[in-house]
Design a protein around this motif. Structure first.
Motif, PDB file in Angstrom:
ATOM      1  N   GLY A  76     -10.633   5.979  18.732  1.00  0.00           N
ATOM      2  CA  GLY A  76     -11.748   6.842  19.112  1.00  0.00           C
ATOM      3  C   GLY A  76     -12.771   6.987  17.995  1.00  0.00           C
ATOM      4  N   CYS A  77     -12.954   5.938  17.214  1.00  0.00           N
ATOM      5  CA  CYS A  77     -13.892   5.972  16.090  1.00  0.00           C
ATOM      6  C   CYS A  77     -15.334   6.082  16.580  1.00  0.00           C
ATOM      7  N   ASN A  78     -16.160   6.767  15.786  1.00  0.00           N
ATOM      8  CA  ASN A  78     -17.596   6.815  16.068  1.00  0.00           C
ATOM      9  C   ASN A  78     -18.270   5.543  15.594  1.00  0.00           C
ATOM     10  N   SER A  79     -17.740   4.966  14.525  1.00  0.00           N
ATOM     11  CA  SER A  79     -18.296   3.754  13.933  1.00  0.00           C
ATOM     12  C   SER A  79     -17.157   2.826  13.550  1.00  0.00           C
ATOM     13  N   VAL A  80     -17.402   1.533  13.621  1.00  0.00           N
ATOM     14  CA  VAL A  80     -16.394   0.564  13.202  1.00  0.00           C
ATOM     15  C   VAL A  80     -16.056   0.763  11.720  1.00  0.00           C
ATOM     16  N   LEU A  81     -16.980   1.324  10.961  1.00  0.00           N
ATOM     17  CA  LEU A  81     -16.721   1.581   9.536  1.00  0.00           C
ATOM     18  C   LEU A  81     -15.548   2.540   9.338  1.00  0.00           C
ATOM     19  N   ASP A  82     -15.289   3.395  10.349  1.00  0.00           N
ATOM     20  CA  ASP A  82     -14.190   4.356  10.245  1.00  0.00           C
ATOM     21  C   ASP A  82     -12.834   3.669  10.151  1.00  0.00           C
ATOM     22  N   ALA A  87     -11.228  -9.442  12.016  1.00  0.00           N
ATOM     23  CA  ALA A  87     -10.434 -10.562  12.515  1.00  0.00           C
ATOM     24  C   ALA A  87     -10.429 -11.710  11.489  1.00  0.00           C
ATOM     25  N   ARG A  88     -11.559 -11.909  10.850  1.00  0.00           N
ATOM     26  CA  ARG A  88     -11.674 -12.995   9.870  1.00  0.00           C
ATOM     27  C   ARG A  88     -11.066 -12.620   8.522  1.00  0.00           C
ATOM     28  N   TYR A  89     -11.220 -11.362   8.136  1.00  0.00           N
ATOM     29  CA  TYR A  89     -10.719 -10.852   6.853  1.00  0.00           C
ATOM     30  C   TYR A  89      -9.818  -9.639   7.114  1.00  0.00           C
ATOM     31  N   PRO A  90      -8.542  -9.853   7.435  1.00  0.00           N
ATOM     32  CA  PRO A  90      -7.650  -8.742   7.787  1.00  0.00           C
ATOM     33  C   PRO A  90      -7.571  -7.641   6.718  1.00  0.00           C
ATOM     34  N   LYS A  91      -7.850  -8.005   5.474  1.00  0.00           N
ATOM     35  CA  LYS A  91      -7.801  -7.018   4.389  1.00  0.00           C
ATOM     36  C   LYS A  91      -8.814  -5.886   4.606  1.00  0.00           C
ATOM     37  N   LEU A  92      -9.828  -6.118   5.435  1.00  0.00           N
ATOM     38  CA  LEU A  92     -10.847  -5.101   5.704  1.00  0.00           C
ATOM     39  C   LEU A  92     -10.348  -3.982   6.617  1.00  0.00           C
ATOM     40  N   LEU A  93      -9.217  -4.196   7.272  1.00  0.00           N
ATOM     41  CA  LEU A  93      -8.689  -3.166   8.169  1.00  0.00           C
ATOM     42  C   LEU A  93      -8.126  -2.009   7.361  1.00  0.00           C
ATOM     43  N   GLU A  94      -8.576  -0.791   7.687  1.00  0.00           N
ATOM     44  CA  GLU A  94      -8.019   0.393   7.028  1.00  0.00           C
ATOM     45  C   GLU A  94      -6.546   0.481   7.371  1.00  0.00           C
ATOM     46  N   GLY A 139      -3.308   6.548   8.934  1.00  0.00           N
ATOM     47  CA  GLY A 139      -2.438   7.366   8.084  1.00  0.00           C
ATOM     48  C   GLY A 139      -3.052   7.734   6.748  1.00  0.00           C
ATOM     49  N   ARG A 140      -4.201   8.352   6.777  1.00  0.00           N
ATOM     50  CA  ARG A 140      -4.859   8.829   5.561  1.00  0.00           C
ATOM     51  C   ARG A 140      -5.350  10.240   5.833  1.00  0.00           C
ATOM     52  N   PRO A 141      -4.594  11.252   5.488  1.00  0.00           N
ATOM     53  CA  PRO A 141      -3.282  11.224   4.831  1.00  0.00           C
ATOM     54  C   PRO A 141      -2.191  10.806   5.827  1.00  0.00           C
ATOM     55  N   PRO A 142      -1.026  10.434   5.311  1.00  0.00           N
ATOM     56  CA  PRO A 142       0.062   9.990   6.190  1.00  0.00           C
ATOM     57  C   PRO A 142       0.368  10.976   7.322  1.00  0.00           C
ATOM     58  N   GLU A 143       0.266  12.274   7.041  1.00  0.00           N
ATOM     59  CA  GLU A 143       0.600  13.295   8.037  1.00  0.00           C
ATOM     60  C   GLU A 143      -0.296  13.235   9.269  1.00  0.00           C
ATOM     61  N   ALA A 144      -1.470  12.621   9.142  1.00  0.00           N
ATOM     62  CA  ALA A 144      -2.399  12.528  10.282  1.00  0.00           C
ATOM     63  C   ALA A 144      -1.777  11.820  11.472  1.00  0.00           C
ATOM     64  N   VAL A 145      -0.855  10.883  11.228  1.00  0.00           N
ATOM     65  CA  VAL A 145      -0.271  10.139  12.335  1.00  0.00           C
ATOM     66  C   VAL A 145       0.649  11.008  13.184  1.00  0.00           C
ATOM     67  N   CYS A 198       0.841  -1.199   0.000  1.00  0.00           N
ATOM     68  CA  CYS A 198       0.000   0.000   0.000  1.00  0.00           C
ATOM     69  C   CYS A 198       0.877   1.250   0.000  1.00  0.00           C
ATOM     70  N   SER A 199       0.643   2.140  -0.947  1.00  0.00           N
ATOM     71  CA  SER A 199       1.476   3.352  -1.044  1.00  0.00           C
ATOM     72  C   SER A 199       1.320   4.243   0.190  1.00  0.00           C
ATOM     73  N   LYS A 200       0.104   4.388   0.714  1.00  0.00           N
ATOM     74  CA  LYS A 200      -0.097   5.227   1.910  1.00  0.00           C
ATOM     75  C   LYS A 200       0.635   4.631   3.107  1.00  0.00           C
ATOM     76  N   SER A 201       0.637   3.314   3.196  1.00  0.00           N
ATOM     77  CA  SER A 201       1.325   2.644   4.293  1.00  0.00           C
ATOM     78  C   SER A 201       2.833   2.883   4.179  1.00  0.00           C
ATOM     79  N   ARG A 202       3.365   2.739   2.984  1.00  0.00           N
ATOM     80  CA  ARG A 202       4.803   2.985   2.775  1.00  0.00           C
ATOM     81  C   ARG A 202       5.154   4.444   3.059  1.00  0.00           C
ATOM     82  N   GLN A 203       4.296   5.371   2.615  1.00  0.00           N
ATOM     83  CA  GLN A 203       4.538   6.800   2.855  1.00  0.00           C
ATOM     84  C   GLN A 203       4.512   7.126   4.343  1.00  0.00           C
TER      85      GLN A 203
END
Length: 117
Positions: A52-58, A87-94, A107-113, A12-17
């Motif tokens: 601190g997400c409002n929804s798991v979708l975040d 947990a079952r499908y790790p690819k679903l994790l942002e 890290g979306r955008p990376p600077e957020a971290v 993932c480019s964002k992950s690498r950045q």
């Protein structure tokens, strides 16, 4: 000194950045390639709380095919269903997620971290 962890997908480019941004700022995080070493539901719940997400979708990637495969619906998903699906499908994790102490940022955008430092 606190430890810093990044939930990383090297494809993932964002992950690498984000990883590069941390390293450029003198931060050497513990790298967890969560697709190779999936997280437990308890670990995902802890990260959800630290974000601190409002929804798991975040913290999910609902456009991935696995979202539909898991039988999930964006309108009706519960936190528990989302945590179980990640947990079952790790690819679903942002990605990427950087964790420091009792806080985490996506890290979306990376600077957020950098809010963690």
């Amino acid at each position: 000194m606190s430890s810093v962890q990044i939930l990383h997908n090297p494809r993932c480019s964002k992950s690498r950045q984000t990883l590069q941004l941390l390293q450029d700022n003198g931060i050497e995080p513990h790298i967890t390639e969560y697709l190779k070493h999936p997280l437990t539901e308890a670990e995902i719940k802890t990260i959800f709380e630290k974000l601190g997400c409002n929804s798991v979708l975040d913290m999910m990637r609902p456009k991935e095919a696995e979202f539909a495969q898991a039988g999930l619906d964006k309108q009706t998903i519960t936190t528990e269903e989302g945590l179980q699906a990640i947990a079952r499908y790790p690819k679903l994790l942002e990605r990427p997620i950087v964790i420091k102490d009792n806080q985490a940022r996506i890290g979306r955008p990376p600077e957020a971290v950098m809010e963690l430092f």
